[in-house]
Design an enzyme around this catalytic site. Structure first.
Site, PDB file in Angstrom:
ATOM      1  N   GLU A   1      -1.694  -9.156   3.176  1.00  0.00           N
ATOM      2  CA  GLU A   1      -1.634  -9.729   4.526  1.00  0.00           C
ATOM      3  C   GLU A   1      -3.013 -10.059   5.080  1.00  0.00           C
ATOM      4  OE1 GLU A   1      -1.362  -5.160   5.276  1.00  0.00           O
ATOM      5  OE2 GLU A   1      -0.856  -6.611   3.704  1.00  0.00           O
TER       6      GLU A   1
ATOM      7  N   HIS B   1      -3.454  -4.974   0.122  1.00  0.00           N
ATOM      8  CA  HIS B   1      -2.929  -5.525   1.377  1.00  0.00           C
ATOM      9  C   HIS B   1      -3.044  -7.051   1.358  1.00  0.00           C
ATOM     10  CE1 HIS B   1      -2.556  -1.775   3.824  1.00  0.00           C
ATOM     11  NE2 HIS B   1      -3.497  -1.343   3.001  1.00  0.00           N
TER      12      HIS B   1
ATOM     13  N   CYS C   1       0.834  -1.205   0.000  1.00  0.00           N
ATOM     14  CA  CYS C   1       0.000   0.000   0.000  1.00  0.00           C
ATOM     15  C   CYS C   1       0.871   1.259   0.000  1.00  0.00           C
ATOM     16  CB  CYS C   1      -0.969  -0.021   1.176  1.00  0.00           C
ATOM     17  SG  CYS C   1      -2.314   1.189   1.010  1.00  0.00           S
TER      18      CYS C   1
END
EC number: 6.3.4.2
Length: 555
Positions: free
Chosen positions: A517, A515, A391
């Site tokens: 994650e 993102h 990001c």
């Protein structure tokens, strides 16, 4: 506005609800206890979901300070929620929605909107029944279609903000069959200076809970070690529960070991017996073997990864930490994360980064610490250190390239330097007229098309990926041709938006506007993190080979 119930709720459906409350202090690990219980029930063959109640007046977590609240976790539908929902997703393997997060802001907003539209037909709108009814409705809707719904009440018993929720749970228990409701209370059992486990905080916490009309069925003691038998007996006596309903949840090095610990305590078996449900014909050992193998898998190598950010609260980057851990499980790599404060590293960034085998620059907002992040990215580019930018890390990789490779010394992000003559990062077109902050960014899961024969295509093993987003700025389309004139290329796009970047002159340099994650799981690690660790391992192997060759030449 929340969806209306499909039909009038029928308690005879037999759905099971487990309510998890906490006492003594916040941050005890209610969320991990709830998620671990859910994991064990899921292993036993049940369809399990979870709900997090956050008693704050915010509508969601989107505008909350990471220093105070930890990371803002993003769901597939764009919900900005408490980080506990990230734990639920990782432990249960289920994608949650915004309906699984109940906040006071949401509830009051909905009730007030109904009052303004005349839905209450002139009645006096009150906490009871209107707010409590809305809370119960939200819980039941989130639980629809599942066998078991675990509901965690944020905060601590006795907090004034939580009172309407505890009253709603009291009513909930009154409306349901007793075998469909179970109350779990998580509490602290500290040690005295002479090494004695003290039960008084637990006793007072349960007393507070009972004064509200709730009697816990299960007590879980958070402690540094397992509860002594005498401690369990004392808690049972003064808190009016069977000794067999008092369980230990001691400190562990890895949160993914908690399901194994509480299973050894017999908590899952007790829950199933108390709720009068029979697990599928899977033996206790067999149903946890897969999870046990996963979280205890041997590590064959070790790496040090520098996480360059500005929030010195570890919870602010929880999903990044967990994604690195998941990638370590898949690659059998022991990952040590070294925190590097981007706000304090300008004068000695090379010293801080020289010890790292790879560097991750995560997301964030605001100008503080940006200069340090740019220095870290420059260091990785010049020294061929494996780099993963997420990001804001992706955006700063673009800025660093424009400044130091293309020679646009004044290039920057319009978010951070509005007067820059070269806004290589600019606001999304649909954001021009947005005046409010909460819930207005580009949020949630979006599909990205990946160019074939690129690093990104190798990372995702294909030409399409779907990942979660949370941003208001993007690569400026007017600069794309200039930016791609060198070794940098944008290998992933979504509707002409640049989503992934990489460098052809670097062993592993990858940035993502999204993102990754947030979709990482212990048994399904995020592809960018897995590829990043593999590159780090390969780089270490090459360094070792070079050192060995050099030593042989000297001999």
């Amino acid at each position: 506005m929340p969806k209306e119930p499909e039909t009038e709720y029928d308690p005879s459906l037999g759905r099971k609800f487990i309510f998890v409350t906490g006492g003594v202090m916040s941050g005890l690990g209610k969320g991990i206890t709830a998620a671990s219980t859910g994991r064990l029930l899921s292993n036993a063959g049940f369809d399990v979901t979870a709900v997090k109640i956050d008693p704050y007046l915010n509508v969601d977590a989107g505008t909350m300070n990471p220093y105070q609240h930890g990371e803002v976790y993003v769901l597939k539908d764009g919900g900005e929620v408490d980080l506990d929902l990230g734990n639920y997703e990782r432990f249960l393997g289920e994608d949650m929605t915004s309906d699984h997060n109940v906040t006071t802001g949401k509830t009051y907003k909905h009730v007030i909107e109904k009052e303004r539209s005349g839905d209450y037909l002139g009645k006096t709108v009150q906490i009871i029944p209107h707010i409590t009814d809305d809370i119960k409705r939200r819980i039941r809707e989130a639980a629809a279609g599942t066998d078991v719904c675990i509901v965690e009440v944020g905060g601590t018993v006795g907090d004034i903000e939580g009172m309407p929720y505890l009253e709603a749970l009291r009513q909930f228990a009154h409306e349901e069959a007793s075998e469909n409701i179970l109350f779990t209370h998580v509490t602290l059992v500290p040690y005295s200076k002479n090494g004695e486990q003290k039960t008084k905080p637990t006793q007072h916490s349960v007393k507070e809970l009972r004064s509200i009309g709730l009697q816990p069925d299960i007590l879980v003691g958070r402690c540094s070690d397992r509860l002594e038998p005498a401690t369990k007996e004392k808690i049972a006596l003064f808190c009016d529960v069977p000794t067999t309903a008092v369980f230990s949840n001691p400190d562990v090095d890895d949160i993914y070991h908690v399901p194994l610990v509480i299973e050894e305590e017999g908590l899952d078996q007790h829950v199933m017996e108390r709720l009068n449900v029979a697990e599928e014909a899977i033996t206790t050992t067999d149903r946890t073997n897969t999870w046990r193998e996963l979280v205890t898998r041997e590590r064959t190598s070790s790496v040090d990864v520098a996480l360059v950010g500005k929030y010195d609260l570890e919870d602010a980057y929880m999903s990044v930490h967990e994604a690195l851990k998941h990638a370590g499980i898949e690659t059998q790599t022991e990952v040590t994360v070294q925190w590097v404060d981007s706000d304090e590293m300008l004068d000695h960034h090379e010293d801080r980064l020289r010890e790292a085998d790879g560097v991750v620059v995560p997301g964030g907002f605001g100008s503080r610490g940006i200069a340090g992040k740019l220095k870290a990215i420059e260091y990785c580019r010049e020294h061929n250190v494996p780099f993963l930018g997420l990001c804001l890390g992706f955006q700063m990789a673009v800025v660093e390239h424009a400044q130091n490779v293309l020679g646009f010394a004044d290039a920057h992000s319009a978010e951070l330097q509005p007067e820059t003559p070269h806004p290589v990062i600019d606001i999304l077109p649909e954001q021009y007229d947005v005046e409010t902050m909460g819930g207005t960014m580009r949020l949630g899961a979006h599909e990205t098309n990946i160019d074939p024969n690129t690093l990104a295509a190798a990372v995702y093993n294909g030409t399409v990926c779907t990942e979660r987003h949370r941003h208001r700025y993007e690569v400026n389309p007017e600069y794309i041709d200039k930016l791609e004139a060198g070794a940098l290329s944008f290998s992933g796009q979504a509707n002409n938006r640049m989503e992934i970047l990489e460098r052809s002159d670097h062993p592993f340099f990858l940035g993502t506007q999204f993102h990754p994650e947030f979709r990482s799981r212990p048994d399904r690690a995020s592809p960018p993190f897995v590829s990043f660790l593999k590159s780090v391992d390969s780089t270490l192997d090459a360094r070792s080979l070079n050192v060995s060759t050099s030593e042989e030449v000297q001999i």
